[in-house]
Write a protein that holds these residues in place. Structure first.
Motif, PDB file in Angstrom:
ATOM      1  N   GLN A  22       0.787  -1.288  -0.161  1.00 33.30           N
ATOM      2  CA  GLN A  22      -0.143   0.111  -0.039  1.00 33.30           C
ATOM      3  C   GLN A  22       1.145   1.059  -0.454  1.00 33.30           C
ATOM      4  O   GLN A  22       2.050   1.415   0.622  1.00 33.30           O
ATOM      5  N   PHE A  23       0.527   2.597  -1.397  1.00 32.36           N
ATOM      6  CA  PHE A  23       1.141   3.332  -0.684  1.00 32.36           C
ATOM      7  C   PHE A  23       1.124   3.923   0.619  1.00 32.36           C
ATOM      8  O   PHE A  23      -0.145   4.577   1.212  1.00 32.36           O
ATOM      9  N   ASP A  24       2.308   4.750   0.825  1.00 34.66           N
ATOM     10  CA  ASP A  24       2.722   5.293   2.104  1.00 34.66           C
ATOM     11  C   ASP A  24       2.578   6.794   1.284  1.00 34.66           C
ATOM     12  O   ASP A  24       2.255   8.174   2.255  1.00 34.66           O
ATOM     13  N   ARG A  25       3.122   7.064   0.544  1.00 33.23           N
ATOM     14  CA  ARG A  25       3.475   8.414   0.006  1.00 33.23           C
ATOM     15  C   ARG A  25       3.335   8.551  -1.532  1.00 33.23           C
ATOM     16  O   ARG A  25       4.081   7.643  -1.997  1.00 33.23           O
ATOM     17  N   TYR A  26       2.316   8.812  -2.921  1.00 39.05           N
ATOM     18  CA  TYR A  26       2.252   8.692  -3.615  1.00 39.05           C
ATOM     19  C   TYR A  26       2.551  10.059  -4.437  1.00 39.05           C
ATOM     20  O   TYR A  26       2.072  10.734  -4.161  1.00 39.05           O
ATOM     21  N   VAL A  27       3.346   9.980  -5.084  1.00 40.09           N
ATOM     22  CA  VAL A  27       3.213  11.149  -5.936  1.00 40.09           C
ATOM     23  C   VAL A  27       3.776  10.874  -7.403  1.00 40.09           C
ATOM     24  O   VAL A  27       3.901   9.722  -8.603  1.00 40.09           O
ATOM     25  N   SER A  28       2.850  11.416  -8.413  1.00 45.45           N
ATOM     26  CA  SER A  28       1.997  11.802 -10.094  1.00 45.45           C
ATOM     27  C   SER A  28       3.482  12.352 -10.709  1.00 45.45           C
ATOM     28  O   SER A  28       3.397  13.289  -9.968  1.00 45.45           O
ATOM     29  N   PRO A  29       3.258  12.011 -11.944  1.00 47.03           N
ATOM     30  CA  PRO A  29       4.585  12.654 -12.338  1.00 47.03           C
ATOM     31  C   PRO A  29       4.164  13.538 -12.996  1.00 47.03           C
ATOM     32  O   PRO A  29       2.861  14.039 -12.979  1.00 47.03           O
ATOM     33  N   ALA A  30       5.010  14.495 -12.921  1.00 48.83           N
ATOM     34  CA  ALA A  30       4.228  15.685 -13.631  1.00 48.83           C
ATOM     35  C   ALA A  30       4.270  15.991 -15.512  1.00 48.83           C
ATOM     36  O   ALA A  30       4.824  14.844 -16.275  1.00 48.83           O
ATOM     37  N   TYR A  31       3.297  16.528 -15.504  1.00 47.40           N
ATOM     38  CA  TYR A  31       2.251  15.853 -17.661  1.00 47.40           C
ATOM     39  C   TYR A  31       3.217  16.410 -18.108  1.00 47.40           C
ATOM     40  O   TYR A  31       3.630  18.248 -18.014  1.00 47.40           O
ATOM     41  N   PRO A  32       4.425  16.006 -19.299  1.00 43.83           N
ATOM     42  CA  PRO A  32       5.322  16.648 -19.986  1.00 43.83           C
ATOM     43  C   PRO A  32       4.519  17.933 -20.434  1.00 43.83           C
ATOM     44  O   PRO A  32       3.604  17.571 -21.346  1.00 43.83           O
TER      45      PRO A  32
ATOM     46  N   MET B 251      14.816   2.248 -12.559  1.00 44.37           N
ATOM     47  CA  MET B 251      15.477   2.042 -13.692  1.00 44.37           C
ATOM     48  C   MET B 251      14.593   1.960 -15.202  1.00 44.37           C
ATOM     49  O   MET B 251      13.199   1.059 -14.545  1.00 44.37           O
ATOM     50  N   LEU B 252      14.811   2.602 -15.865  1.00 41.58           N
ATOM     51  CA  LEU B 252      14.394   2.784 -16.753  1.00 41.58           C
ATOM     52  C   LEU B 252      14.173   1.789 -18.047  1.00 41.58           C
ATOM     53  O   LEU B 252      14.907   1.331 -18.518  1.00 41.58           O
ATOM     54  N   VAL B 253      13.265   1.662 -18.609  1.00 36.06           N
ATOM     55  CA  VAL B 253      13.145   0.448 -19.371  1.00 36.06           C
ATOM     56  C   VAL B 253      12.635   0.468 -20.821  1.00 36.06           C
ATOM     57  O   VAL B 253      12.994  -0.165 -21.764  1.00 36.06           O
ATOM     58  N   GLU B 254      11.450   1.143 -20.689  1.00 38.86           N
ATOM     59  CA  GLU B 254      12.074   1.985 -22.272  1.00 38.86           C
ATOM     60  C   GLU B 254      11.109   3.677 -22.243  1.00 38.86           C
ATOM     61  O   GLU B 254      10.597   3.563 -21.437  1.00 38.86           O
ATOM     62  N   GLN B 255      10.542   4.081 -23.343  1.00 37.88           N
ATOM     63  CA  GLN B 255      10.577   5.427 -23.300  1.00 37.88           C
ATOM     64  C   GLN B 255      10.132   6.109 -24.793  1.00 37.88           C
ATOM     65  O   GLN B 255      11.086   5.575 -25.475  1.00 37.88           O
ATOM     66  N   THR B 256       9.188   6.897 -24.933  1.00 38.21           N
ATOM     67  CA  THR B 256       8.925   7.422 -26.063  1.00 38.21           C
ATOM     68  C   THR B 256       9.804   8.801 -26.123  1.00 38.21           C
ATOM     69  O   THR B 256       9.793   9.659 -27.271  1.00 38.21           O
ATOM     70  N   ASP B 257       9.880   9.453 -25.390  1.00 38.83           N
ATOM     71  CA  ASP B 257      10.650  10.765 -24.881  1.00 38.83           C
ATOM     72  C   ASP B 257      11.015  11.045 -23.174  1.00 38.83           C
ATOM     73  O   ASP B 257      10.699  10.357 -22.628  1.00 38.83           O
ATOM     74  N   GLN B 258      12.239  12.130 -23.587  1.00 41.45           N
ATOM     75  CA  GLN B 258      13.155  11.699 -22.090  1.00 41.45           C
ATOM     76  C   GLN B 258      12.426  12.901 -21.290  1.00 41.45           C
ATOM     77  O   GLN B 258      12.399  12.363 -20.286  1.00 41.45           O
ATOM     78  N   GLN B 259      11.560  13.411 -21.828  1.00 37.14           N
ATOM     79  CA  GLN B 259      10.566  14.570 -21.018  1.00 37.14           C
ATOM     80  C   GLN B 259      10.141  13.625 -19.939  1.00 37.14           C
ATOM     81  O   GLN B 259       9.658  13.574 -19.064  1.00 37.14           O
TER      82      GLN B 259
ATOM     83  N   ASN C 229      11.616  11.570 -17.321  1.00 36.36           N
ATOM     84  CA  ASN C 229      12.417  12.702 -16.359  1.00 36.36           C
ATOM     85  C   ASN C 229      11.444  12.504 -15.267  1.00 36.36           C
ATOM     86  O   ASN C 229      11.359  12.271 -14.332  1.00 36.36           O
ATOM     87  N   ALA C 230      10.280  12.855 -15.589  1.00 37.44           N
ATOM     88  CA  ALA C 230       9.251  13.150 -14.862  1.00 37.44           C
ATOM     89  C   ALA C 230       8.901  11.947 -14.492  1.00 37.44           C
ATOM     90  O   ALA C 230       7.866  11.479 -13.002  1.00 37.44           O
ATOM     91  N   THR C 231       8.606  10.708 -14.936  1.00 36.24           N
ATOM     92  CA  THR C 231       8.144   9.372 -14.261  1.00 36.24           C
ATOM     93  C   THR C 231       9.347   8.904 -13.496  1.00 36.24           C
ATOM     94  O   THR C 231       9.252   8.700 -12.642  1.00 36.24           O
ATOM     95  N   LEU C 232      10.426   9.170 -13.218  1.00 37.66           N
ATOM     96  CA  LEU C 232      12.068   8.728 -13.063  1.00 37.66           C
ATOM     97  C   LEU C 232      11.766   9.407 -11.666  1.00 37.66           C
ATOM     98  O   LEU C 232      12.207   9.020 -10.777  1.00 37.66           O
ATOM     99  N   SER C 233      11.790  11.266 -11.534  1.00 36.56           N
ATOM    100  CA  SER C 233      11.383  11.316 -10.381  1.00 36.56           C
ATOM    101  C   SER C 233      10.328  10.627  -9.753  1.00 36.56           C
ATOM    102  O   SER C 233      10.438  11.300  -8.167  1.00 36.56           O
ATOM    103  N   ALA C 234       9.302  10.916 -10.406  1.00 39.29           N
ATOM    104  CA  ALA C 234       8.723  10.321  -9.379  1.00 39.29           C
ATOM    105  C   ALA C 234       8.636   9.560  -8.264  1.00 39.29           C
ATOM    106  O   ALA C 234       8.062   9.235  -7.423  1.00 39.29           O
TER     107      ALA C 234
END
Length: 139
Positions: free
Chosen positions: A32-42, A70-78, A81-86
């Protein structure tokens, strides 16, 4: 719709989906989440590009910490970055180690950032998948 209100609704929907999923499974099979951070919308998606996808693997330790992001797949860097940060800021409630809830759980999250052109609104879809953690045998 106000952007802050929109993101508040997205967070609530995401957390409700996790709670319903865990309750329907009968037992607690997802931390269960104790702290959930939503990725910033690019911001790059707001101007015309309609879709972005990011898949991230991470491990959840029984103390609630998130490790080995670890990043597995991405369509763009922005978006990546937002997802990894979250994900690096996510924390889960600690749990007792059992057969259903091992000391460390490997998971993968797939986040899709999408702009529905007809409705002129932004949305973010999340899906989780448990991964097997491979242990290296002692030689």
């Amino acid at each position: 719709m106000n952007v802050k209100v929109f993101w508040g609704v997205v967070r609530v929907i995401g957390l409700c989906a996790l709670i319903i999923g865990a309750a329907s499974a009968g037992e607690r099979t997802h931390p269960q989440f104790d702290r959930y951070v939503s990725p910033a919308y690019p911001s790059g998606l707001r101007g015309g590009k309609a879709f972005s996808s990011v898949r991230v693997n991470y491990d959840i330790h029984h103390d609630g910490s998130v490790r080995n992001v670890m990043l597995v797949e991405q369509t763009d860097q922005q978006s990546a970055n937002a997802t990894l940060s979250a994900v690096k800021r996510w924390r889960f409630k600690p749990w007792k180690v059992s057969a259903d809830m091992p000391a460390e759980i490997g998971e993968s999250v797939h986040i899709i950032f999408d702009q529905e052109r007809r409705e002129r609104r932004l949305r973010m879809l999340l899906s989780w998948e448990r991964r097997k953690l491979f242990e290296v045998p002692n030689e």
